[in-house]
Design a protein around this motif. Structure first.
Motif, mmCIF file in Angstrom:
data_model
loop_
_atom_site.group_PDB
_atom_site.id
_atom_site.type_symbol
_atom_site.label_atom_id
_atom_site.label_comp_id
_atom_site.label_asym_id
_atom_site.label_seq_id
_atom_site.Cartn_x
_atom_site.Cartn_y
_atom_site.Cartn_z
ATOM 1 N N ASN A 1 3.284 26.331 -31.318
ATOM 2 C CA ASN A 1 4.638 25.892 -31.674
ATOM 3 C C ASN A 1 5.553 27.037 -32.100
ATOM 4 O OD1 ASN A 1 4.037 23.216 -31.133
ATOM 5 N ND2 ASN A 1 3.320 22.834 -33.213
ATOM 6 N N ASP A 2 5.019 28.237 -32.278
ATOM 7 C CA ASP A 2 5.819 29.381 -32.712
ATOM 8 C C ASP A 2 6.651 29.890 -31.546
ATOM 9 O OD1 ASP A 2 6.894 31.485 -34.072
ATOM 10 O OD2 ASP A 2 5.044 32.668 -34.137
ATOM 11 N N GLU A 3 7.962 29.877 -31.676
ATOM 12 C CA GLU A 3 8.873 30.294 -30.607
ATOM 13 C C GLU A 3 9.692 31.522 -30.988
ATOM 14 O OE1 GLU A 3 11.257 27.040 -29.326
ATOM 15 O OE2 GLU A 3 9.541 25.798 -28.810
ATOM 16 N N ARG A 4 9.249 32.293 -31.953
ATOM 17 C CA ARG A 4 10.027 33.441 -32.404
ATOM 18 C C ARG A 4 10.158 34.518 -31.347
ATOM 19 N NH1 ARG A 4 7.119 34.747 -37.923
ATOM 20 N NH2 ARG A 4 5.390 34.094 -36.629
ATOM 21 N N VAL B 1 9.942 34.097 -28.027
ATOM 22 C CA VAL B 1 10.340 33.568 -26.721
ATOM 23 C C VAL B 1 11.675 34.139 -26.281
ATOM 24 C CG1 VAL B 1 10.919 31.472 -25.463
ATOM 25 C CG2 VAL B 1 8.982 31.479 -27.023
ATOM 26 N N THR B 2 12.638 34.236 -27.154
ATOM 27 C CA THR B 2 13.963 34.736 -26.795
ATOM 28 C C THR B 2 13.888 36.189 -26.320
ATOM 29 O OG1 THR B 2 14.956 33.246 -28.392
ATOM 30 C CG2 THR B 2 16.308 35.046 -27.615
#
Length: 66
Positions: A11-14, A16-17
């Protein structure tokens, strides 16, 4: 405990960007490389333009006796 660790990791999307920006940057670099290379690319068109300008300047200098 292991299940919650895996769930948090998924769930960690840090990051992704940053990865998306990297992929976009690579895509832009590939497009620029494709446009700038080859005999029919932008580089060839710019070179032809400068050759035309050089010929025009040489013609004026010849006509002026320089």
């Amino acid at each position: 405990m292991l299940k919650s660790l895996i769930t948090r990791f998924v769930n960690d999307e840090r990051g992704v960007t940053a990865i998306e920006y990297g992929v976009i940057g690579v895509a832009i670099a590939v497009v620029i490389g494709a446009v700038m290379t080859g005999d029919t690319g932008l580089a060839a068109a710019i070179g032809d333009s400068f050759d035309g300008i050089l010929d025009a300047i040489s013609g004026v200098n010849t006509a002026a006796g320089v």
